[in-house]
Design an enzyme around this catalytic site. Structure first.
Site, mmCIF file in Angstrom:
data_model
loop_
_atom_site.group_PDB
_atom_site.id
_atom_site.type_symbol
_atom_site.label_atom_id
_atom_site.label_comp_id
_atom_site.label_asym_id
_atom_site.label_seq_id
_atom_site.Cartn_x
_atom_site.Cartn_y
_atom_site.Cartn_z
ATOM 1 N N CYS A 60 0.816 -1.224 0.000
ATOM 2 C CA CYS A 60 0.000 0.000 0.000
ATOM 3 C C CYS A 60 0.842 1.263 0.000
ATOM 4 C CB CYS A 60 -0.968 -0.004 1.179
ATOM 5 S SG CYS A 60 -0.196 -0.003 2.824
ATOM 6 N N HIS A 95 -2.360 0.971 6.966
ATOM 7 C CA HIS A 95 -2.749 0.999 5.554
ATOM 8 C C HIS A 95 -2.840 2.447 5.086
ATOM 9 C CE1 HIS A 95 -4.334 -0.513 1.834
ATOM 10 N NE2 HIS A 95 -5.529 0.029 1.982
ATOM 11 N N GLU A 123 -6.013 2.138 -3.775
ATOM 12 C CA GLU A 123 -5.244 1.446 -2.753
ATOM 13 C C GLU A 123 -4.642 0.160 -3.316
ATOM 14 O OE1 GLU A 123 -7.481 -0.441 0.340
ATOM 15 O OE2 GLU A 123 -9.204 -0.820 -0.952
#
Length: 309
Positions: free
Chosen positions: A193, A245, A257
């Site tokens: 990510c 994240h 993402e």
């Protein structure tokens, strides 16, 4: 712990006498947490990324620091080593960055039917040999090999930060759609990510921290109802505040993402939102450094000359 290790490595480097540098000679080099192929790959570095070498080891590995301060170990056959004089020459040389949205090849002659010399991925840096033929530029790789790349797949390194930064960041992120998730990955071959967000900003000529937890510490905080394109959204544990994240805001309520693969998502479906940060407008502040202003990439006088030219 990670930040402590980074600070310790930087202090150790500053206390060294003669400095040694290295450049990755393959399109994507793996950085590991110990000197074993089976150890965790913590990140990757792209061809031509300047690295400070803090230790050369008898086992054929080297301890390095990346331009953003990340530390780890790379096997020596993925690197070429330079002393300060050679590194200064590299900083002053005309260089090209790969700007295509996909993996390309450098060929042995200006013809796509000729033998490949190496693969190249977005963000790789090569020296411009200043020869153009049949729509190809002749290039020199960090280890001295020569090749030819299509002129529409590269751009002068110092121009990456030109133009609309948000558009460049999102163009890069969208171009990565479908790329498999890979822990520690930082290229179109596979990315995690924070690798996605780091690579997207690098495409706009901006160096940002490597990990999501580090990226959440720089830039300015923004409210979710005030998001602008290319802002970063961070997710994690709302009880502890731990970040695990990150995604880049695309606009119109969507983000991009890397989770399983690079994809478009609604922020609320990507996890528990902790915070959001804005980098654009904060270039030059701690942790958000334009490549052209990073002393590892450019000598000061070289930057001034190219700006005037």
């Amino acid at each position: 712990m990670r930040l402590t290790a980074i600070l310790s490595a930087l202090i150790m480097f500053m206390n060294l006498g003669a400095q040694e540098w290295a450049l990755p000679v393959i399109s994507v080099a793996n950085v590991r947490d110990t000197t074993r192929h089976g150890s965790e790959m913590t990140t990757q570095v792209l061809m031509g990324t300047p690295l400070k070498v803090t230790q050369r080891m008898d086992c054929g590995w080297s301890a390095v620091i990346t331009p953003e301060g990340y530390t780890g170990y790379i096997i020596d056959n993925s690197l070429t080593f330079l002393d300060e004089g050679c590194m200064d020459s590299w900083r002053k040389s005309p260089r090209l960055a790969v700007t295509s949205s996909y993996e390309i090849k450098a060929y042995s002659s200006p013809d796509i039917k000729s033998e490949p010399v190496t693969d190249l991925v977005p963000g790789d840096i090569v020296v411009d040999a200043r020869i153009c033929k049949k729509g190809f530029f002749k290039i020199e790789l960090p280890d001295g090999r020569n090749g030819w790349v299509r002129e529409d797949c590269v751009a002068p390194l110092e121009t990456l930060n030109n133009g609309n930064v948000a558009e460049k960041v999102l163009e890069s992120a969208v171009a990565c759609m479908g790329t498999p998730y890979m822990w520690g990955g930082l290229s179109v071959k596979g990315m995690d990510c924070s690798g996605l967000t780091k690579l997207a900003y690098l495409s706009a000529g901006i160096i940002i921290p490597r990990d999501a937890s580090q990226q959440a510490l720089v830039g300015t905080t923004v409210d979710m109802d005030s998001l602008k394109k290319a802002d970063l959204i961070f997710f994690g544990n709302p009880q502890t505040g731990r970040i695990n994240h990150v995604a880049v805001y695309e606009g119109d309520g969507y983000c991009i993402e890397s989770a399983g693969r690079v994809k478009r998502s609604l922020p609320e479906s990507a996890g528990q939102i902790i915070t959001a940060r804005r980098y654009i407008g904060n270039e030059g502040r701690e942790g958000i450094v334009p490549v052209i202003h990073h002393p590892w990439y450019f000598a000061t006088e070289s930057v001034k000359k190219r700006t005037v030219d």
